[in-house]
Design a protein around this motif. Structure first.
Motif, PDB file in Angstrom:
ATOM      1  N   SER A   4       0.833  -1.195   0.000  1.00 13.26           N
ATOM      2  CA  SER A   4       0.000   0.000   0.000  1.00 13.26           C
ATOM      3  C   SER A   4       0.867   1.244   0.000  1.00 13.26           C
ATOM      4  CB  SER A   4      -0.914  -0.004   1.230  1.00 13.26           C
ATOM      5  OG  SER A   4      -0.143  -0.037   2.401  1.00 13.26           O
ATOM      6  N   ARG A   5       0.415   2.269  -0.686  1.00 15.85           N
ATOM      7  CA  ARG A   5       1.156   3.513  -0.770  1.00 15.85           C
ATOM      8  C   ARG A   5       0.974   4.326   0.501  1.00 15.85           C
ATOM      9  NH1 ARG A   5       0.834   6.469  -6.609  1.00 15.85           N
ATOM     10  NH2 ARG A   5       2.108   4.982  -7.775  1.00 15.85           N
ATOM     11  N   ALA A   6       2.023   5.059   0.867  1.00 11.68           N
ATOM     12  CA  ALA A   6       1.917   5.936   2.028  1.00 11.68           C
ATOM     13  C   ALA A   6       0.937   7.066   1.727  1.00 11.68           C
ATOM     14  CB  ALA A   6       3.287   6.507   2.366  1.00 11.68           C
ATOM     15  N   VAL A   7       0.123   7.393   2.707  1.00 15.42           N
ATOM     16  CA  VAL A   7      -0.847   8.479   2.567  1.00 15.42           C
ATOM     17  C   VAL A   7      -0.271   9.739   3.210  1.00 15.42           C
ATOM     18  CG1 VAL A   7      -3.165   9.263   3.130  1.00 15.42           C
ATOM     19  CG2 VAL A   7      -2.755   6.847   2.626  1.00 15.42           C
ATOM     20  N   PRO A   8      -0.115  10.835   2.471  1.00 13.03           N
ATOM     21  CA  PRO A   8       0.467  12.051   3.051  1.00 13.03           C
ATOM     22  C   PRO A   8      -0.272  12.505   4.299  1.00 13.03           C
ATOM     23  CG  PRO A   8       0.322  12.247   0.671  1.00 13.03           C
ATOM     24  CD  PRO A   8      -0.427  11.004   1.033  1.00 13.03           C
ATOM     25  N   ASN A   9       0.473  12.980   5.268  1.00 13.56           N
ATOM     26  CA  ASN A   9      -0.107  13.462   6.525  1.00 13.56           C
ATOM     27  C   ASN A   9      -0.355  14.964   6.385  1.00 13.56           C
ATOM     28  OD1 ASN A   9      -0.662  14.297   9.142  1.00 13.56           O
ATOM     29  ND2 ASN A   9       0.775  12.864  10.070  1.00 13.56           N
ATOM     30  N   LEU A  10      -1.532  15.304   5.878  1.00 17.93           N
ATOM     31  CA  LEU A  10      -1.850  16.714   5.609  1.00 17.93           C
ATOM     32  C   LEU A  10      -2.095  17.490   6.902  1.00 17.93           C
ATOM     33  CD1 LEU A  10      -4.223  16.280   2.528  1.00 17.93           C
ATOM     34  CD2 LEU A  10      -1.753  16.700   2.569  1.00 17.93           C
ATOM     35  N   ALA A  11      -2.602  16.809   7.924  1.00 21.55           N
ATOM     36  CA  ALA A  11      -2.849  17.491   9.202  1.00 21.55           C
ATOM     37  C   ALA A  11      -1.539  17.973   9.807  1.00 21.55           C
ATOM     38  CB  ALA A  11      -3.567  16.552  10.169  1.00 21.55           C
ATOM     39  N   PHE A  12      -0.526  17.132   9.757  1.00 20.90           N
ATOM     40  CA  PHE A  12       0.765  17.515  10.314  1.00 20.90           C
ATOM     41  C   PHE A  12       1.373  18.645   9.486  1.00 20.90           C
ATOM     42  CE2 PHE A  12       3.991  16.248  13.351  1.00 20.90           C
ATOM     43  CZ  PHE A  12       5.153  16.789  12.840  1.00 20.90           C
ATOM     44  N   ARG A  13       1.200  18.567   8.162  1.00 24.60           N
ATOM     45  CA  ARG A  13       1.735  19.628   7.300  1.00 24.60           C
ATOM     46  C   ARG A  13       1.100  20.972   7.637  1.00 24.60           C
ATOM     47  NH1 ARG A  13       3.288  23.366   5.795  1.00 24.60           N
ATOM     48  NH2 ARG A  13       4.055  24.080   3.775  1.00 24.60           N
ATOM     49  N   ARG A  14      -0.226  20.971   7.936  1.00 23.99           N
ATOM     50  CA  ARG A  14      -0.897  22.231   8.278  1.00 23.99           C
ATOM     51  C   ARG A  14      -0.345  22.795   9.594  1.00 23.99           C
ATOM     52  NH1 ARG A  14      -5.424  19.475   6.106  1.00 23.99           N
ATOM     53  NH2 ARG A  14      -6.034  18.709   8.172  1.00 23.99           N
ATOM     54  N   LEU A  15      -0.008  21.924  10.521  1.00 25.44           N
ATOM     55  CA  LEU A  15       0.524  22.386  11.806  1.00 25.44           C
ATOM     56  C   LEU A  15       1.894  23.038  11.646  1.00 25.44           C
ATOM     57  CD1 LEU A  15      -0.529  19.367  14.053  1.00 25.44           C
ATOM     58  CD2 LEU A  15      -1.431  21.684  14.173  1.00 25.44           C
ATOM     59  N   ARG A  16       2.641  22.599  10.646  1.00 27.27           N
ATOM     60  CA  ARG A  16       3.959  23.207  10.412  1.00 27.27           C
ATOM     61  C   ARG A  16       3.813  24.656   9.968  1.00 27.27           C
ATOM     62  NH1 ARG A  16       7.477  23.225   5.875  1.00 27.27           N
ATOM     63  NH2 ARG A  16       6.411  21.522   4.810  1.00 27.27           N
ATOM     64  N   GLY A  17       2.705  24.977   9.310  1.00 22.09           N
ATOM     65  CA  GLY A  17       2.452  26.352   8.896  1.00 22.09           C
ATOM     66  C   GLY A  17       3.502  26.894   7.943  1.00 22.09           C
ATOM     67  N   GLN A  18       3.989  28.102   8.233  1.00 21.07           N
ATOM     68  CA  GLN A  18       4.943  28.777   7.356  1.00 21.07           C
ATOM     69  C   GLN A  18       6.393  28.428   7.662  1.00 21.07           C
ATOM     70  OE1 GLN A  18       3.868  30.632   4.719  1.00 21.07           O
ATOM     71  NE2 GLN A  18       1.890  29.815   5.410  1.00 21.07           N
ATOM     72  N   HIS A  19       6.612  27.606   8.688  1.00 21.60           N
ATOM     73  CA  HIS A  19       7.985  27.211   9.021  1.00 21.60           C
ATOM     74  C   HIS A  19       8.533  26.245   7.980  1.00 21.60           C
ATOM     75  CE1 HIS A  19       7.883  29.088  12.958  1.00 21.60           C
ATOM     76  NE2 HIS A  19       6.726  28.491  13.226  1.00 21.60           N
ATOM     77  N   SER A  20       9.814  26.359   7.699  1.00 17.22           N
ATOM     78  CA  SER A  20      10.464  25.367   6.847  1.00 17.22           C
ATOM     79  C   SER A  20      10.599  24.065   7.636  1.00 17.22           C
ATOM     80  CB  SER A  20      11.852  25.856   6.428  1.00 17.22           C
ATOM     81  OG  SER A  20      12.740  25.843   7.539  1.00 17.22           O
ATOM     82  N   PRO A  21      10.819  22.925   6.964  1.00 21.00           N
ATOM     83  CA  PRO A  21      11.024  21.669   7.696  1.00 21.00           C
ATOM     84  C   PRO A  21      12.164  21.759   8.713  1.00 21.00           C
ATOM     85  CG  PRO A  21      10.589  21.191   5.402  1.00 21.00           C
ATOM     86  CD  PRO A  21      10.718  22.690   5.502  1.00 21.00           C
ATOM     87  N   ALA A  22      13.239  22.440   8.340  1.00 22.71           N
ATOM     88  CA  ALA A  22      14.366  22.577   9.263  1.00 22.71           C
ATOM     89  C   ALA A  22      13.991  23.415  10.477  1.00 22.71           C
ATOM     90  CB  ALA A  22      15.566  23.192   8.548  1.00 22.71           C
ATOM     91  N   GLU A  23      13.255  24.499  10.254  1.00 22.05           N
ATOM     92  CA  GLU A  23      12.825  25.349  11.364  1.00 22.05           C
ATOM     93  C   GLU A  23      11.877  24.596  12.293  1.00 22.05           C
ATOM     94  OE1 GLU A  23      12.940  29.739   9.162  1.00 22.05           O
ATOM     95  OE2 GLU A  23      11.131  28.501   9.080  1.00 22.05           O
ATOM     96  N   PHE A  24      10.978  23.816  11.700  1.00 17.39           N
ATOM     97  CA  PHE A  24      10.035  23.064  12.510  1.00 17.39           C
ATOM     98  C   PHE A  24      10.763  21.976  13.308  1.00 17.39           C
ATOM     99  CE2 PHE A  24       6.500  20.063  13.230  1.00 17.39           C
ATOM    100  CZ  PHE A  24       5.604  20.932  13.829  1.00 17.39           C
ATOM    101  N   ALA A  25      11.754  21.340  12.673  1.00 16.04           N
ATOM    102  CA  ALA A  25      12.546  20.324  13.373  1.00 16.04           C
ATOM    103  C   ALA A  25      13.261  20.932  14.579  1.00 16.04           C
ATOM    104  CB  ALA A  25      13.552  19.694  12.422  1.00 16.04           C
ATOM    105  N   ALA A  26      13.769  22.153  14.418  1.00 24.56           N
ATOM    106  CA  ALA A  26      14.426  22.833  15.539  1.00 24.56           C
ATOM    107  C   ALA A  26      13.435  23.098  16.663  1.00 24.56           C
ATOM    108  CB  ALA A  26      15.053  24.147  15.059  1.00 24.56           C
ATOM    109  N   ALA A  27      12.193  23.450  16.303  1.00 25.84           N
ATOM    110  CA  ALA A  27      11.160  23.676  17.316  1.00 25.84           C
ATOM    111  C   ALA A  27      10.835  22.386  18.061  1.00 25.84           C
ATOM    112  CB  ALA A  27       9.901  24.240  16.655  1.00 25.84           C
ATOM    113  N   VAL A  28      10.845  21.267  17.333  1.00 24.53           N
ATOM    114  CA  VAL A  28      10.598  19.967  17.973  1.00 24.53           C
ATOM    115  C   VAL A  28      11.703  19.657  18.980  1.00 24.53           C
ATOM    116  CG1 VAL A  28      10.446  17.473  17.571  1.00 24.53           C
ATOM    117  CG2 VAL A  28       9.261  19.063  16.034  1.00 24.53           C
ATOM    118  N   ARG A  29      12.936  19.903  18.590  1.00 23.57           N
ATOM    119  CA  ARG A  29      14.053  19.621  19.503  1.00 23.57           C
ATOM    120  C   ARG A  29      13.980  20.509  20.745  1.00 23.57           C
ATOM    121  NH1 ARG A  29      16.878  19.698  14.545  1.00 23.57           N
ATOM    122  NH2 ARG A  29      17.864  21.700  15.060  1.00 23.57           N
ATOM    123  N   ARG A  30      13.590  21.773  20.567  1.00 21.02           N
ATOM    124  CA  ARG A  30      13.445  22.660  21.725  1.00 21.02           C
ATOM    125  C   ARG A  30      12.340  22.166  22.654  1.00 21.02           C
ATOM    126  NH1 ARG A  30      14.207  26.723  17.817  1.00 21.02           N
ATOM    127  NH2 ARG A  30      11.953  27.078  17.676  1.00 21.02           N
TER     128      ARG A  30
END
Length: 427
Positions: A4-30
């Motif tokens: 089965s193909r992976a289904v994109p997680n659109l809810a998580f993408r919306r939570l990231r908002g305008q942050h880049s993936p790297a910026e959001f990853a830094a927020a997760v680490r904090r």
């Protein structure tokens, strides 16, 4: 059968908002640091979540995400239920050849569920009664027998470590650990008390195996096992297990030279332990904090923590003392204080405490007695008392026998270097 193909997680993408993936990853680490977690989150991990490749985060990430988005559930974040993801895992999983920090929890469990029907502590090969832990196949009902097997495995590993040291045990001890977590993943308990005991037993087993890795110099493995135990404690709401996990994490961080982390972990352990009725546990955690301050060279903070450790210790033992603390008596108190003075450069004072530890130690704890004597030899060597240091080190070598501990051998190697550097007789 087609995958089965992976289904994109659109809810998580919306939570990231305008942050880049790297910026959001830094927020997760904090956010992880705010709650005492350690996750290796980067832009690649965020991308894999959003692509649907990670259908359910491991326990550490789960706590971090729920901390970042209070009031939301995993489903609100676009993830699948853990039991749904793991329940569809094939019975014979493909071999795992790679591993990274952010998925260590998931990969470890994938390996566990592909194992054989039974794993026994008898495979340690060092004697003692077998404590067989059944690895579940299909629906598995967890009862007293399974829980007792996990608890017996913890006790046996600790006894073998006391007698033989860690080096020869680590690889074999990982087998019952895999079986214990397989029960958590696949089994169901009729009673909540049974499930709580299984969580506690699996967490303690993870700490025991982590200690074997720690003492044999496998710091990365130890860190992973300690984090696993902490995750189990948080999921189960078990403050005693959480305090133990932070205690070991602080010790490891100190040994790895991460002294600020060691201070924070010890203090987090103290917070977890305060509701428990164990002054001895508070004493040990205060000693962990003292050792971390000593590593930072902060004599005042170290002495304050030592004072708290002695005050708690003076209150005596109680029924609330954890079973795993059987090693912690006056000899260990003296030895840990000796380590503090060593780190602060007061080797003469360290030698006095280390000598007292060797005098007080019960010979049954062969590994700890050898450790205390190795500590004493090193302190004597650095204090310029070379003949005494060489004599004490020879006693360690003669007494090692079946004790296999990389920590002790590293301490002896340091003593040998100091003696050789001063033209003194070596071991």
């Amino acid at each position: 059968m087609a995958l089965s193909r992976a289904v994109p997680n659109l809810a998580f993408r919306r939570l990231r908002g305008q942050h880049s993936p790297a910026e959001f990853a830094a927020a997760v680490r904090r956010a992880a640091r705010e709650i005492g977690e350690q996750v290796a989150c980067d832009a690649r991990y965020i991308g894999r979540v959003e692509a649907g490749e990670i259908r359910c985060p491991n326990y550490a990430y789960e706590r971090v995400f729920l901390h970042m988005f209070p009031g939301l559930s995993l489903a609100d974040l676009g993830f699948s239920a853990r039991e749904a993801v793991r329940g569809r895992r094939p019975a014979t999983a493909p071999a795992i050849t790679t591993r990274n920090d952010e998925e260590s929890d998931v990969l470890r469990r994938a390996f566990m569920t592909s194992g054989t029907a039974t794993v026994a502590v008898a495979s340690l090969g060092l004697g003692g009664p077998a404590a067989a832990i059944p690895a579940p196949r299909g629906a598995h009902r967890i009862g007293e027998a399974e829980v007792k097997a996990v608890e017996d495995a913890v006790r046996q590993i600790r006894v073998l470590d006391d007698r033989h040291g860690a080096d020869g045990l680590y690889q074999s001890a990982a087998q019952p650990l895999r079986a214990a977590y397989a029960l958590l993943d696949k089994g169901t308990a009729a009673r909540r008390s049974t499930e709580d005991r299984l969580h506690a037993g699996a967490g303690e087993l993870s700490l025991s195996v982590g200690w074997l890795a720690h003492d044999s110099g496998r710091f990365d493995d130890a860190r992973s096992h300690y984090a696993e135990a902490l995750a189990t404690a948080r999921v189960a709401g078990d403050p005693a297990l959480e305090a133990h996990a932070f205690c070991n994490t602080s010790f490891l961080a100190r040994d790895a030279g991460r002294y600020r982390e060691a201070v924070r972990a010890a203090q987090a352990g103290l917070r977890a332990a305060r509701p428990l009725s164990s002054a001895r546990l508070l004493s040990l955690l205060s000693l962990r904090e003292a050792g971390a301050w000593a590593g930072l060279g902060d004599r005042t903070a170290c002495e304050q923590a030592l004072g708290r450790a002695h005050a708690h210790f003076a209150k005596g033992s109680s029924d609330g003392d954890p079973e795993w603390m059987s090693f912690f008596g006056e000899p260990e108190l003296e030895a840990l204080e000796a380590q503090c003075w060593s780190a602060l450069g007061d080797r003469g004072r360290a030698a006095r405490h280390a000598h007292r530890a060797t005098v007080l130690q019960n010979p049954h704890f062969a590994r700890n007695l050898a450790l205390y004597r190795a500590q004493l030899a090193g302190d004597l060597a650095h204090a310029g008392r070379h003949d005494e240091a060489a004599a004490e080190a020879r006693r360690v070598v003669d007494a090692l026998g079946d004790v296999q501990s990389s920590r002790i051998r590293a301490m002896l190697a340091d003593t040998r270097r100091v003696l050789a550097g001063h033209g003194a007789r070596t071991l």
